[in-house]
Design a protein around this motif. Sequence first.
Motif, PDB file in Angstrom:
ATOM      1  N   ALA A  62       0.833  -1.209   0.000  1.00 59.40           N
ATOM      2  CA  ALA A  62       0.000   0.000   0.000  1.00 59.40           C
ATOM      3  C   ALA A  62       0.865   1.255   0.000  1.00 59.40           C
ATOM      4  O   ALA A  62       0.512   2.255  -0.632  1.00 59.40           O
ATOM      5  CB  ALA A  62      -0.940   0.005   1.197  1.00 59.40           C
ATOM      6  N   VAL A  63       1.985   1.196   0.703  1.00 56.87           N
ATOM      7  CA  VAL A  63       2.905   2.339   0.718  1.00 56.87           C
ATOM      8  C   VAL A  63       3.479   2.546  -0.682  1.00 56.87           C
ATOM      9  O   VAL A  63       3.544   3.670  -1.185  1.00 56.87           O
ATOM     10  CB  VAL A  63       4.028   2.132   1.755  1.00 56.87           C
ATOM     11  CG1 VAL A  63       5.058   3.250   1.681  1.00 56.87           C
ATOM     12  CG2 VAL A  63       3.429   2.032   3.154  1.00 56.87           C
ATOM     13  N   GLN A  64       3.847   1.459  -1.337  1.00 55.50           N
ATOM     14  CA  GLN A  64       4.362   1.540  -2.708  1.00 55.50           C
ATOM     15  C   GLN A  64       3.295   2.088  -3.654  1.00 55.50           C
ATOM     16  O   GLN A  64       3.571   2.927  -4.502  1.00 55.50           O
ATOM     17  CB  GLN A  64       4.835   0.174  -3.187  1.00 55.50           C
ATOM     18  CG  GLN A  64       6.024  -0.363  -2.425  1.00 55.50           C
ATOM     19  CD  GLN A  64       6.312  -1.818  -2.749  1.00 55.50           C
ATOM     20  OE1 GLN A  64       5.677  -2.427  -3.604  1.00 55.50           O
ATOM     21  NE2 GLN A  64       7.277  -2.384  -2.046  1.00 55.50           N
ATOM     22  N   GLN A  65       2.064   1.606  -3.508  1.00 56.77           N
ATOM     23  CA  GLN A  65       0.983   2.066  -4.377  1.00 56.77           C
ATOM     24  C   GLN A  65       0.698   3.546  -4.165  1.00 56.77           C
ATOM     25  O   GLN A  65       0.369   4.251  -5.112  1.00 56.77           O
ATOM     26  CB  GLN A  65      -0.285   1.241  -4.122  1.00 56.77           C
ATOM     27  CG  GLN A  65      -0.178  -0.183  -4.596  1.00 56.77           C
ATOM     28  CD  GLN A  65      -1.351  -1.037  -4.140  1.00 56.77           C
ATOM     29  OE1 GLN A  65      -2.103  -0.691  -3.235  1.00 56.77           O
ATOM     30  NE2 GLN A  65      -1.503  -2.193  -4.777  1.00 56.77           N
ATOM     31  N   GLU A  66       0.821   4.022  -2.945  1.00 58.47           N
ATOM     32  CA  GLU A  66       0.563   5.432  -2.646  1.00 58.47           C
ATOM     33  C   GLU A  66       1.593   6.340  -3.308  1.00 58.47           C
ATOM     34  O   GLU A  66       1.293   7.475  -3.675  1.00 58.47           O
ATOM     35  CB  GLU A  66       0.557   5.659  -1.133  1.00 58.47           C
ATOM     36  CG  GLU A  66       0.183   7.054  -0.721  1.00 58.47           C
ATOM     37  CD  GLU A  66      -1.213   7.469  -1.140  1.00 58.47           C
ATOM     38  OE1 GLU A  66      -1.420   8.685  -1.340  1.00 58.47           O
ATOM     39  OE2 GLU A  66      -2.090   6.605  -1.266  1.00 58.47           O
ATOM     40  N   GLN A  67       2.802   5.832  -3.503  1.00 53.43           N
ATOM     41  CA  GLN A  67       3.841   6.627  -4.142  1.00 53.43           C
ATOM     42  C   GLN A  67       3.529   6.886  -5.616  1.00 53.43           C
ATOM     43  O   GLN A  67       3.945   7.893  -6.173  1.00 53.43           O
ATOM     44  CB  GLN A  67       5.204   5.944  -3.987  1.00 53.43           C
ATOM     45  CG  GLN A  67       5.659   5.947  -2.543  1.00 53.43           C
ATOM     46  CD  GLN A  67       6.865   5.049  -2.299  1.00 53.43           C
ATOM     47  OE1 GLN A  67       7.373   4.382  -3.187  1.00 53.43           O
ATOM     48  NE2 GLN A  67       7.319   5.034  -1.053  1.00 53.43           N
ATOM     49  N   ASP A  68       2.795   5.968  -6.247  1.00 49.35           N
ATOM     50  CA  ASP A  68       2.376   6.140  -7.643  1.00 49.35           C
ATOM     51  C   ASP A  68       0.982   5.556  -7.806  1.00 49.35           C
ATOM     52  O   ASP A  68       0.803   4.472  -8.352  1.00 49.35           O
ATOM     53  CB  ASP A  68       3.365   5.453  -8.590  1.00 49.35           C
ATOM     54  CG  ASP A  68       3.005   5.659 -10.057  1.00 49.35           C
ATOM     55  OD1 ASP A  68       2.157   6.532 -10.362  1.00 49.35           O
ATOM     56  OD2 ASP A  68       3.563   4.938 -10.896  1.00 49.35           O
ATOM     57  N   ASP A  77      -7.982  -2.368  -7.186  1.00 50.69           N
ATOM     58  CA  ASP A  77      -6.907  -3.278  -6.782  1.00 50.69           C
ATOM     59  C   ASP A  77      -5.991  -2.716  -5.701  1.00 50.69           C
ATOM     60  O   ASP A  77      -5.023  -3.361  -5.319  1.00 50.69           O
ATOM     61  CB  ASP A  77      -6.056  -3.650  -8.000  1.00 50.69           C
ATOM     62  CG  ASP A  77      -6.833  -4.445  -9.028  1.00 50.69           C
ATOM     63  OD1 ASP A  77      -7.855  -5.065  -8.659  1.00 50.69           O
ATOM     64  OD2 ASP A  77      -6.428  -4.425 -10.206  1.00 50.69           O
ATOM     65  N   ARG A  78      -6.272  -1.529  -5.200  1.00 51.82           N
ATOM     66  CA  ARG A  78      -5.405  -0.931  -4.190  1.00 51.82           C
ATOM     67  C   ARG A  78      -5.571  -1.636  -2.847  1.00 51.82           C
ATOM     68  O   ARG A  78      -6.656  -2.076  -2.490  1.00 51.82           O
ATOM     69  CB  ARG A  78      -5.697   0.557  -4.052  1.00 51.82           C
ATOM     70  CG  ARG A  78      -5.302   1.303  -5.312  1.00 51.82           C
ATOM     71  CD  ARG A  78      -5.496   2.780  -5.197  1.00 51.82           C
ATOM     72  NE  ARG A  78      -5.365   3.375  -6.529  1.00 51.82           N
ATOM     73  CZ  ARG A  78      -5.911   4.501  -6.883  1.00 51.82           C
ATOM     74  NH1 ARG A  78      -6.622   5.198  -6.020  1.00 51.82           N
ATOM     75  NH2 ARG A  78      -5.746   4.964  -8.098  1.00 51.82           N
ATOM     76  N   ALA A  79      -4.477  -1.732  -2.122  1.00 52.88           N
ATOM     77  CA  ALA A  79      -4.456  -2.450  -0.849  1.00 52.88           C
ATOM     78  C   ALA A  79      -5.303  -1.744   0.214  1.00 52.88           C
ATOM     79  O   ALA A  79      -5.431  -0.526   0.196  1.00 52.88           O
ATOM     80  CB  ALA A  79      -3.019  -2.587  -0.360  1.00 52.88           C
ATOM     81  N   GLN A  80      -5.853  -2.540   1.114  1.00 53.06           N
ATOM     82  CA  GLN A  80      -6.672  -2.027   2.207  1.00 53.06           C
ATOM     83  C   GLN A  80      -5.822  -1.802   3.448  1.00 53.06           C
ATOM     84  O   GLN A  80      -4.756  -2.384   3.598  1.00 53.06           O
ATOM     85  CB  GLN A  80      -7.790  -3.021   2.553  1.00 53.06           C
ATOM     86  CG  GLN A  80      -8.758  -3.284   1.436  1.00 53.06           C
ATOM     87  CD  GLN A  80      -8.254  -4.263   0.395  1.00 53.06           C
ATOM     88  OE1 GLN A  80      -7.360  -5.035   0.653  1.00 53.06           O
ATOM     89  NE2 GLN A  80      -8.834  -4.227  -0.780  1.00 53.06           N
TER      90      GLN A  80
END
Length: 138
Positions: free
Chosen positions: A45-51, A59-62
């Motif tokens: 989720a931290v990685q997804q938040e960066q981009d 599909d984003r993490a909860q």
Amino acid sequence: MAIRWYSVVIDSQDVAAQARWWAQVLSWEIVYESDDEVVIVPPIAVQQEQDPSSTPFADRAQGWVFVPVPEGKTVKNRIHLDLAPDRDSDHAAEVQRLVDLGARHVDVGQIESGPDAVTWTVLADPEGNEFCLLSPRD
């Protein structure tokens, strides 16, 4: 309209302690903390938040959000979490790790020996919320 599961909110008497405990259990990260709310998320989720544009909305993490309540837990949960170690894990060692971190065994009527024995272990977190540690999975 698109809708997705965003978070699980967990009532807690000590939000900081509960969030830290679960973050340690799951190897998740604390991404927000105040006196009345602590948020933990998986590393992805931290990685997804960066981009955020690299991961579709659905599909984003909860995350988990811990919020304070004045009362303690008094009855069995109506919903619980199932955790699973990976296929190469030693179930008994993982149960022991959780107990060493502060979980405790809970009897909810499961059969623990014999031909009808369950393949999971029922535990409770430090504030008494039941969860299951399943057998190792892929």
